[in-house]
Scaffold this active site. Structure first.
Site, PDB file in Angstrom:
ATOM      1  N   ASP A  95      62.283 -46.753  53.906  1.00 21.26           N
ATOM      2  CA  ASP A  95      62.288 -45.503  54.651  1.00 21.26           C
ATOM      3  C   ASP A  95      60.983 -45.270  55.397  1.00 21.26           C
ATOM      4  O   ASP A  95      60.897 -44.330  56.188  1.00 21.26           O
ATOM      5  CB  ASP A  95      62.561 -44.328  53.705  1.00 21.26           C
ATOM      6  N   ASP A 136      70.922 -36.597  42.739  1.00 23.02           N
ATOM      7  CA  ASP A 136      71.713 -37.421  41.833  1.00 23.02           C
ATOM      8  C   ASP A 136      72.627 -36.568  40.946  1.00 23.02           C
ATOM      9  O   ASP A 136      73.819 -36.850  40.828  1.00 23.02           O
ATOM     10  CB  ASP A 136      70.795 -38.299  40.979  1.00 23.02           C
TER      11      ASP A 136
END
Length: 1137
Positions: free
Chosen positions: A410, A839
């Protein structure tokens, strides 16, 4: 309607019916050429310019941008050309090209002759050694097979590269060597795969008559439109079980592809569910009920018997105790049904990898798996750690052709890119070594750091020699990795200096004033002498963090479907003559980032990986890792597959593994291992609807990530166990025509119409076409009448088509920053946005739709990672988790709003996730109550009578009994349980409290919360692996626990002195308040020990501020309620000056 896929024989010898005759090219059907200069600029060239070799300077050599083959540019489909040679050329082109693209930019493929400065030998990797092309003026590399052997399209064995080969096809299909038409030679009709070891099937079913329709309004080639109109069957990721397709002749020879099942062996389950022993779980449940009633009676007694001497103290204590009882109930109710599970790997091998009537050759029938590794900053996440994680994945014990690894960078850093290339190069020796000697663990740094005898259990006589050689290679690999930053900096400085000299020379030749020389951008340069398209060391427009193009590089191209054995010892570093040397596919990806777009941090990167992998490999299952977590058990993936491939596995959304860590201090001072949660809470949830998704080390069903419902769901209509089965939903058949793929989505989701499919998933037809394929391939075998949503045995033994440039170009488009605009990515599809704990939210959404999950605990730890062992980093980690929980509580993901498909006790567990940070408010107050009691001379009860002491004793005994029984059924140590209790108080009075404040600020004031990555490297004292344990950085999180500790210590001393000097000492109240103060201080012991760890580590300001606050509060209390002097005027009265 598109044409059906041709037979395999037609692919091998495509005639006019298969490939179509190519007439004169239309004016708009020309191929565009361009060359990339070292400055990064693309210059368009005509064919005449290309032929003028003398007029092209050295700056233009070897850098080409080639338009990927399309239906109107398919020279390899000519009738005189064997498809296998063309596919090898396309594969080599894909693996040797760096693909870039993004918003308002053309997807480009930059052919790279050199990826890293060191030599590369593995033929699957770009930049590996090869002979040069025989064409005059061309220095390209010749086409090669998987073993690295050169491919000769003509019988004259003329060496030719891929680009020159394609040019020769367009110029009359004449061989430049013998000047004759290309001859099929050894690639003639030969149905024996043993004679053609390196055969690669070509892309079938491609209708070239629609080529002119597959262009957009600007005249550019539209990959999405072509995918939709040509059945979307090309590409590595779109292999499926075709109806009357290209492999039917093979299946007929091999006994069919899964019609009516022939005589099969008796059904054997892959997994077993083992309840806890009754002797442990029954008393555990009894004590939960007993303590619940005791708390009820105790709180009732407390409310009915207030302390009239100090109502304020009684009121605070009773409110806190009511909340603690509620919080304890939320924590204990989901633990009433813990289970253990076991797998049988021998049955898995027997079912999926053993010759049978449906699989005569014993090829693997297991589904594909895409492994995701995410990293963002090479400075805080060392590239050596990421590289060794990649090596452990590539060496996993899973079919090579079914495994693909994707690395998401990223940060777009060249350092990470070249480190991954070095890892791919070292995998050439490391992976076969692991397979040959059955190495565990298969992470080289951890393996070579093991203590003990390395030869234990090794039977081969050449193990010691091989290990010594591989160890030497690994040491050199680490030196290269650690030297990459300096190497990139020196290389970039040299190229930038050359560009400065060129600019100065140009100014002098043009007569301009050298003093007015324009500033040349300080670029970051790749090993082949071109600009890095990602982030530069010196930020520049389009080359900065948050502003760079999308990058995609196939580091290791897909392996061949058949085993490829190595060479004898004299030709290799070690003898690999009986070892399969193929490597899984490895892809480097850096998604496009542009200013003005919300990239959604890690969740956005994971969703980009989902789309990219769906187009390229489309593994029906996804396993995600953090960059510092590696595979410690090579069989772990197979154990997870046992659950999803067993009966009922079609309802499982994900398999969560426990997180294990290395490098933790032996005492686990700050409960970094978190064993109570991973071995207790998660194991208990496995007996309900399944464990929560808690991040790294989780294997997903791709179809569940797409936001679809399970094939069978259960609605819970009662408070506890009453339930109602929902009608089963029909599953779509991937054997349908591609034009009906959108309509098939309605079978998966009743709310999803064909018009809404692009709105949910985006406008990529390749991505939409991959959805039913992934659903079908993830089904368990239909080898039992109870398997209602199964697939025929042998359906996944068919080799996948090779990876081609149009597929990679499509993958670049789906990682663009604009792709998710006006879609449901991050809202229903993929990882969910809007929370720092994406998550937990993503797992909750799946459970809320009726999916189940499973907790897999292998005997050998599946994965190992690192965790921050210093106090400050640990508290910041907990702060991030708790802040996410507060966000969940104030969002629509609150379990109060869950659907009926969420089991009641599962709902309670998710409620606890959102509520537990608010306990910090009551915990903070309760930790001050003992000190207030000692200062004031009053207690929470008016007198220490028998009723109160009996209640206190019963509550304590039941707490101890529950702790002991929980230790028994969860398998944790009693010390770990106590460490968890201690850190619960430490984090509850610091990180959790700050999380509540931050969450309320975000909800009420809209103030966004930003977190930084936790550094994975030690701060100093490299000779001590526990050096970080003693590092305490300044943070405001340290103030509340220190203040609590100091005030309680001062209160004990104050109350003791007052009691001693009192004429009528009340030792009962002192003992009561002192006992609870001591209980608070006992919980804070690890915190105090961490602060006093090493001299000079703790900032002085921490003690100064905490001391000032403690003294101020103490003096304020004394001023409000000063101690009374004794009646007799004795000098023993306690007075402040």
């Amino acid at each position: 309607m598109s044409n059906p896929p041709p037979k395999k024989a037609a692919i091998r010898n495509p005639g006019p019916a298969a490939g179509g005759s190519r007439g004169p090219q239309a004016p708009g059907n020309t191929v565009k050429f361009a060359r990339r200069t070292p400055s990064g600029r693309y210059v368009s060239l005509s064919r005449e310019d290309i032929d003028m070799e003398g007029e092209l300077g050295a700056d233009y050599a070897n850098y080409t941008v080639h338009i990927p083959p399309t239906p109107d540019n398919q020279p390899m489909m000519d009738g005189a050309e064997p498809a296998s040679v063309a596919m090898k050329a396309e594969e080599q082109y894909v693996s040797s090209s760096l693909f870039t693209g993004g918003f308002n930019s053309v997807t480009r493929a930059h052919l790279m002759d050199k990826v890293i400065e060191s030599d590369v030998s593995h033929p699957q990797m770009p930049g590996s050694k090869a002979s040069r092309c025989g064409m005059p003026g061309c220095d390209g590399k010749v086409m090669r097979t998987e073993r690295g052997e050169e491919v000769y399209p003509c019988e004259c064995r003329f060496r030719i590269c891929r680009d020159c080969y394609l040019d020769a096809q367009k110029d009359g299909c004449l061989c430049p060597g013998c000047k004759e038409h290309y001859k099929i030679g050894e690639y003639a009709e030969d149905d024996d795969p043993g004679d053609v070891k390196h055969y690669l099937p070509g892309p079938g079913g491609m209708n070239t008559s629609k080529s002119l329709l597959a262009r957009n309004q600007n005249g550019e080639f539209d990959h999405n439109r072509w995918l939709f109109e040509s059945s979307g069957t090309y590409g590595y990721g779109n292999a499926y079980w075709p109806k009357g397709g290209m492999y039917d002749d093979d299946l007929d020879d091999e006994g069919g592809g899964g019609g009516d099942l022939p005589e099969q062996k008796p059904f054997k389950p892959l997994t077993r569910k083992q309840p806890m022993p009754t002797s442990i779980i029954s008393p555990y449940r009894i004590f939960i009920v007993l303590r619940m009633f005791v708390l009820l009676f105790y709180l009732t007694w407390r409310i009915r018997n207030p302390n009239m001497e100090a109502l304020w103290l009684w009121g605070m204590s009773i409110v806190c105790e009511l909340w603690f009882a509620f919080s304890w109930l939320l924590d204990m109710l989901p633990k009433v049904n813990p289970v253990n599970r076991s797998t049988d790997l021998s049955v898995l091998k027997e079912k999926f990898e053993t010759p049978s009537p449906s699989n005569p050759h014993g090829r693997s029938d297991l589904p594909g798996l895409d492994v995701f590794v995410s990293t963002a900053d090479p400075e805080k996440e060392p590239v050596l750690t990421t590289a060794t994680t990649i090596l452990s994945i590539l060496a996993a014990d899973y079919p090579v052709e079914k495994l693909a690894c994707y690395v998401s960078d990223d940060g777009g850093a060249l350092l990470t890119f070249e480190a991954m290339a070095e890892a791919a190069s070292f995998a050439n020796i490391w992976v076969p070594f692991c397979k040959k000697h059955d190495i565990e663990p298969r992470q080289p740094d951890s393996y070579f750091g093991l203590k003990g005898d390395p030869t234990k259990g090794k039977r081969r006589s050449d193990f010691v020699k091989d290990r010594r050689r591989v160890k030497r290679e690994f040491d050199e690999f680490k030196v290269r990795i650690n030297g990459l930053p300096d190497s990139i900096r020196r290389r970039s400085d040299a190229f930038n200096a050359r560009e400065d000299m060129k600019m100065l020379k140009h100014l002098r030749e043009s007569g301009a004033d050298p003093a007015e020389q324009p500033k040349v951008k300080k670029a970051t340069w790749m090993a082949d002498g071109t600009h890095w398209p990602g982030t530069w060391a010196a930020a520049a427009p389009d080359h900065a963090k948050g502003n760079h193009a999308g990058i995609l590089q196939v580091m290791l191209k897909p392996p061949s479907p058949d085993p490829l054995y190595g060479m004898p010892d004299e030709e290799q570093l070690i003898d690999l003559s009986d070892v399969d040397i193929r490597l899984p596919m490895l892809v480097y990806m850096s998604r496009e980032k542009r200013p003005g777009y919300d990239h959604n941090k890690k969740a956005g990167a994971m969703n980009a990986l989902v789309r990219c992998s769906a187009v390229m490999s489309n593994g029906p299952f996804i396993l995600n890792f953090d960059c510092d977590h590696y595979i410690n058990n090579a069989q772990a993936i197979r154990e997870a597959m046992c659950f999803v491939m067993d009966r009922g596995g079609e309802r499982i959304a994900y398999i969560q593994f426990p997180q294990r860590f290395e490098g933790i201090d032996p005492s686990d001072r700050y409960a970094n291992n978190n064993t109570v949660f991973f071995d207790g809470n998660m194991r208990a949830l496995d007996g309900l609807q399944g464990p929560m998704y808690v991040g790294t080390g989780c294997m997903f069903r791709r179809f569940a990530l797409y936001g679809f419902d399970p094939p069978r769901a259960t609605e819970y209509t009662g408070w506890l166990f009453r339930k109602k089965k929902k009608k089963e939903e029909a599953a779509a058949d991937p054997e349908t025509d591609t034009q009906s793929l959108k309509a098939a989505a309605e079978d998966f989701d009743a709310e999803l119409s064909s018009m809404l499919v692009p709105r949910r998933f985006g406008n990529s037809s390749a991505l939409m076409a991959s959805i039913p394929v992934a659903e079908f391939q993830a089904r368990p075998l239909a080898d039992h009448p109870a398997v209602r949503h199964g697939r025929p045995p042998g359906a996944l033994t068919v080799p996948r088509p090779p990876l081609d440039p149009p597929t990679v170009a499509e993958a670049v488009s789906v990682i663009s920053c604009w792709y998710e605009d006006k879609t449901e990515w991050g809202d229903r599809v993929g990882w969910i946005y809007g929370s720092v704990t994406e998550d937990v939210v993503s797992g909750y959404r799946m459970h809320n739709r009726g999916w189940r999950s499973v907790y897999c605990i292998p005997k050998r730890d599946a994965f190992l990672g690192t965790a921050p062992i210093n106090l400050t980093d640990r508290l910041h980690q907990v702060l991030r988790w708790a802040t996410g929980s507060v966000e969940i509580f104030f969002s629509r993901n609150n379990a109060f709003l869950a659907s009926r498909r969420l089991m009641f006790l599962q709902r309670v567990a998710y409620l606890n996730v959102g509520i537990y940070p608010f306990t910090s408010i009551f915990l903070l107050v309760y930790c001050f109550i003992p000190a207030l009691s000692l200062f004031s001379g009053f207690f929470i009860v008016q007198t220490l009578n028998v009723a109160f002491l009996c209640y206190l004793l019963t509550i304590t005994v039941t707490l101890i009994a529950l702790g002991v029984l929980e230790v028994k059924w969860s398998g944790i140590a009693l010390e770990d349980w106590w460490r968890n209790e201690q850190f619960w108080l430490i984090s509850g009075t610091s990180a959790h409290l700050y999380a509540v404040v931050q969450g309320l600020l975000k909800v009420m004031a809209g103030i966004e919360i930003s977190f930084t990555l936790t550094a994975k490297a030690a701060a100093d004292d490299n000779e001590d692996i526990y050096a970080d344990l003693y590092v305490v950085k300044w943070s405001s999180l340290l103030i509340p626990p220190i203040t609590i500790g100091m005030i309680n210590i001062i209160a004990i001393a104050f109350a003791f002195a007052r009691t001693v000097y009192s004429d009528n000492p009340r030792w009962g109240k002192f003992i009561g308040g002192g006992f609870f103060s001591f209980w608070v201080l006992a919980h804070l012991y690890p915190f105090a020990k961490g602060l006093m760890g090493r001299r000079g580590k703790t900032p002085t300001i921490v003690f100064v501020w905490s001391g000032l606050i403690s003294i101020t509060i103490s003096l304020l209390w004394v001023a409000i309620s000063p101690p009374e002097a004794s009646a007799g005027g004795r000098a023993a009265g306690f007075q402040f000056p």
